[in-house]
Design a protein around this motif. Sequence first.
Motif, PDB file in Angstrom:
ATOM      1  N   HIS A 260      -4.268   0.922  -7.705  1.00 57.82           N
ATOM      2  CA  HIS A 260      -2.858   0.563  -7.827  1.00 57.82           C
ATOM      3  C   HIS A 260      -2.724  -0.772  -8.540  1.00 57.82           C
ATOM      4  O   HIS A 260      -3.448  -1.717  -8.260  1.00 57.82           O
TER       5      HIS A 260
ATOM      6  N   PHE B 202       1.218  -5.048  -4.631  1.00 62.49           N
ATOM      7  CA  PHE B 202       1.187  -3.719  -4.034  1.00 62.49           C
ATOM      8  C   PHE B 202       0.962  -3.846  -2.533  1.00 62.49           C
ATOM      9  O   PHE B 202       0.083  -4.588  -2.080  1.00 62.49           O
TER      10      PHE B 202
ATOM     11  N   TYR C 273       6.132  -2.178  -2.803  1.00 66.44           N
ATOM     12  CA  TYR C 273       5.734  -3.463  -3.364  1.00 66.44           C
ATOM     13  C   TYR C 273       6.488  -4.583  -2.660  1.00 66.44           C
ATOM     14  O   TYR C 273       7.594  -4.375  -2.147  1.00 66.44           O
TER      15      TYR C 273
ATOM     16  N   ASP D 252      -0.351  -4.088  -9.445  1.00 70.12           N
ATOM     17  CA  ASP D 252       0.777  -4.839  -8.918  1.00 70.12           C
ATOM     18  C   ASP D 252       1.976  -4.647  -9.843  1.00 70.12           C
ATOM     19  O   ASP D 252       1.837  -4.326 -11.025  1.00 70.12           O
TER      20      ASP D 252
END
Length: 390
Positions: A346, A107, A100, A348
């Motif tokens: 995914h 991401f 990250y 964040d």
Amino acid sequence: MADSNFVDYVKIYCRSGKGGRGSMHLRHVKYNPNGGPDGGDGGKGGSVFLRGNHNYWTLLHLKFQRHVYAEHGGNGGRDKCHGTDGKDVYIDVPCGTVVYDAETGKFVCDVMHDGQVVPLLKGGRGGLGNFQFRTSTNQAPRYAQPGEPMQEMTVIMELKLLADVGLVGFPNAGKSTLLSALSSAKPKIANYPFTTMEPSLGIVSYRDNQSFVMADIPGIIEGASEGRGLGLRFLRHIERNSLLLFMVPGDTDDIKKEYEILLNELKQFNPEMIDKHRVLAITKCDLLDEELIEMLKETLPDDLPVVFISSVTGFGIDDLKDVLWRELNSESNKLREITSEDTLVHRDKDMSRFVQELRAEGADFEEIEEVGDDELDEVDDLEDYEYTDE
């Protein structure tokens, strides 16, 4: 936790190399006074890559490597000499590492396979020398391109263990005992809460030489999703489990209530976890008789398989294996090989929890000072003077 060899969370400042400057040089030799432009191009700056390596299972090797620099590209020279390309840097990480952006929480990438190479920062392109700008109307250009600037980023690397079955339960629910009974793993077992301080993986053998991987994480308490106990540090390790095995001791006053508390903590941490297949195991059944077990069956939730087991005596262990294998290979929970990043969604990073995570890591996470390039640029400037006009 600072002394533990299990490191699953690191923060690193990464910087690619800048491109070398193109040379502006006019050829002047004894027998060719009007040789024209011959300035060479600058070299490409080094890039930063992440590479999956199955020989690593933690991020320990990156714990004290807080800065990663790629080489700058060399400047172009006379006689059309091309500048040297900066060396690329490869950061080896264990499979299951998620990256990250430390400033925004966005991401960046995910490394899931051994040998998988993911570009993190691209090196700057080298500038063109004045030889590349010659034309019929401008036969002696007196200018050249500078190299492209470098890229830099502070990243957070999180390791999420890849396993088929994840054990979920309160402290002293018998998770480590079950893992030691089903596999050859040797987790620490003791009669006090939070004996397990770091996740453990074990390979569970099944019939016909088949097997599946089971992951044990430290016990979860109520409020773990808000940072209590060791929740925030290890809850992420069961995000990638295909099946969740909830474990509640048989001597608990209200088994259903404890199960709902555990399920709610997972929901608060990541709502997508409640969509996973679940199995409930009632542990420590060697303390119960058959009549009490029959009475408990009437009070248990009916929306998931329930198995009564005892890791000490081996009661119900074979039945548990059958249930886990059946759930893992059911049509609705078919394990499939992940071939691209698009197959996983995914999220964040929640930066509101970032401060809590840093506090949970303790002394390992002092703020990284992003070192400037003044000292390194001084060396580059000295090299630049080698290619000035004569």
